[in-house]
Design a protein around this motif. Structure first.
Motif, PDB file in Angstrom:
ATOM      1  N   LEU A 190       0.818  -1.209   0.000  1.00  0.00           N
ATOM      2  CA  LEU A 190       0.000   0.000   0.000  1.00  0.00           C
ATOM      3  C   LEU A 190       0.855   1.263   0.000  1.00  0.00           C
ATOM      4  O   LEU A 190       1.933   1.301   0.591  1.00  0.00           O
ATOM      5  N   HIS A 191       0.328   2.301  -0.624  1.00  0.00           N
ATOM      6  CA  HIS A 191       1.032   3.579  -0.695  1.00  0.00           C
ATOM      7  C   HIS A 191       0.633   4.485   0.470  1.00  0.00           C
ATOM      8  O   HIS A 191      -0.258   4.175   1.258  1.00  0.00           O
ATOM      9  N   GLY A 192       1.281   5.640   0.538  1.00  0.00           N
ATOM     10  CA  GLY A 192       1.039   6.577   1.621  1.00  0.00           C
ATOM     11  C   GLY A 192       0.107   7.720   1.247  1.00  0.00           C
ATOM     12  O   GLY A 192      -0.461   7.771   0.158  1.00  0.00           O
ATOM     13  N   TRP A 193      -0.032   8.642   2.183  1.00  0.00           N
ATOM     14  CA  TRP A 193      -0.909   9.800   2.054  1.00  0.00           C
ATOM     15  C   TRP A 193      -0.508  10.644   0.849  1.00  0.00           C
ATOM     16  O   TRP A 193       0.679  10.853   0.587  1.00  0.00           O
ATOM     17  N   SER A 194      -1.493  11.108   0.103  1.00  0.00           N
ATOM     18  CA  SER A 194      -1.371  12.005  -1.045  1.00  0.00           C
ATOM     19  C   SER A 194      -0.896  11.297  -2.313  1.00  0.00           C
ATOM     20  O   SER A 194      -0.682  11.952  -3.339  1.00  0.00           O
ATOM     21  N   ASP A 195      -0.752   9.960  -2.278  1.00  0.00           N
ATOM     22  CA  ASP A 195      -0.251   9.234  -3.439  1.00  0.00           C
ATOM     23  C   ASP A 195      -1.348   8.377  -4.077  1.00  0.00           C
ATOM     24  O   ASP A 195      -2.532   8.557  -3.786  1.00  0.00           O
ATOM     25  N   SER A 196      -0.966   7.435  -4.929  1.00  0.00           N
ATOM     26  CA  SER A 196      -1.937   6.630  -5.661  1.00  0.00           C
ATOM     27  C   SER A 196      -1.333   5.275  -5.988  1.00  0.00           C
ATOM     28  O   SER A 196      -0.188   4.975  -5.621  1.00  0.00           O
TER      29      SER A 196
END
Length: 270
Positions: free
Chosen positions: A59-65
């Protein structure tokens, strides 16, 4: 056993971008996500059609995709070198991998379990003893929370620089608004760290591996909540690996540390 180291029916479409590249899975979810979820699936070379292989949700982090991991790291090479199938779903800009309290907004968690998981399982074969989930920052918390929803579907979970205690956000991110609360003080039950005790009383909890890593040069809140999570795992007698190593909250650290997560997951399966 412990180591301490300092629905609307979803419409699915698949295609391969290029030879040796990822499968792109698009989940159409007008009722749950109110949009599409794009998922990149990297399989080791020559193994795209193989089912029931070792698989990690990353999974990616905040503000990403969904594309962030693929843009910052050579994901195909990672799959080829390690033999892991790697699945990168879209957690969107700031879903925190939660269901929004407003049913007219994104129901990410429900979509994951009722739309994404069944279709990925049908295509790739997700075996509980070979399936793991991990992520960075917002995705570290998301990975642990998704694992804690249904630990019987995973062999373990990980967190890289994860916000494992939502209180550590110190109101920088209004997570409480997503779940329909009025302040950060009202959401302790949504934090992964506060779900560990219930998990520890569940069946086969002792057989699952939890991996917690954080860069020692990361912000105090990330180091502190990762450390506290590991300490709680220890107190509850859970199987875990905790490592603080040089690194910050950045893309120098995460493509490096993911190799450790996959290596430890390999050791756990063996």
């Amino acid at each position: 056993m412990k180591k301490l180291l300092i629905i609307f029916s979803s419409i699915i479409m698949f295609w391969s971008c290029v030879s040796g590249g990822p499968d792109i899975v698009i989940v159409n979810s007008p009722d749950k996500l109110h949009c599409d979820d794009t998922i990149a699936v990297y399989s080791p070379a020559g193994m795209k059609n193989q089912k029931d292989m070792k698989t990690v949700f990353l999974l990616h982090g905040w503000s990403d995709s969904w594309s962030k991991w693929g843009r910052e790291a050579d994901m195909q090479n990672l799959a080829d070198e390690t033999g892991w199938r790697i699945i990168n779903p879209d957690g969107f800009y700031d879903s925190w991998y939660f269901d929004n309290a407003d049913p007219q907004k994104m129901q990410w968690r429900t979509s994951f379990w009722t739309e994404m998981w069944p279709e990925l399982d049908a295509r790739y074969g997700l075996k509980p003893d070979k399936t793991f989930i991990t992520g960075l920052s917002m995705g570290g918390h998301g990975a642990m929370n998704i694992f804690l929803d249904h630990p019987e579907r995973f062999a373990g979970a990980g967190s890289m620089s994860g916000v494992l205690d939502l209180g550590a956000t110190k109101e920088r991110f209004p997570v409480w608004e997503i779940v329909g609360k009025s302040s950060i003080d009202e959401i302790p039950e949504y934090s992964a760290i506060n779900r560990l005790e219930s998990f520890s009383r569940g069946e086969n909890a002792e057989s699952k591996l939890l991996v917690i890593t954080c860069g020692s040069e990361d912000g105090d809140s990330f180091v502190d909540c990762s450390t506290a999570f590991a300490q709680k795992c220890d107190a509850l007698g859970l199987k875990y690996i905790f490592m603080l190593s040089p690194g910050g909250h950045n893309w120098k650290y995460w493509p490096y540390i993911i190799y450790y997560h996959l290596g430890w997951f390999d050791e756990h399966m063996e």
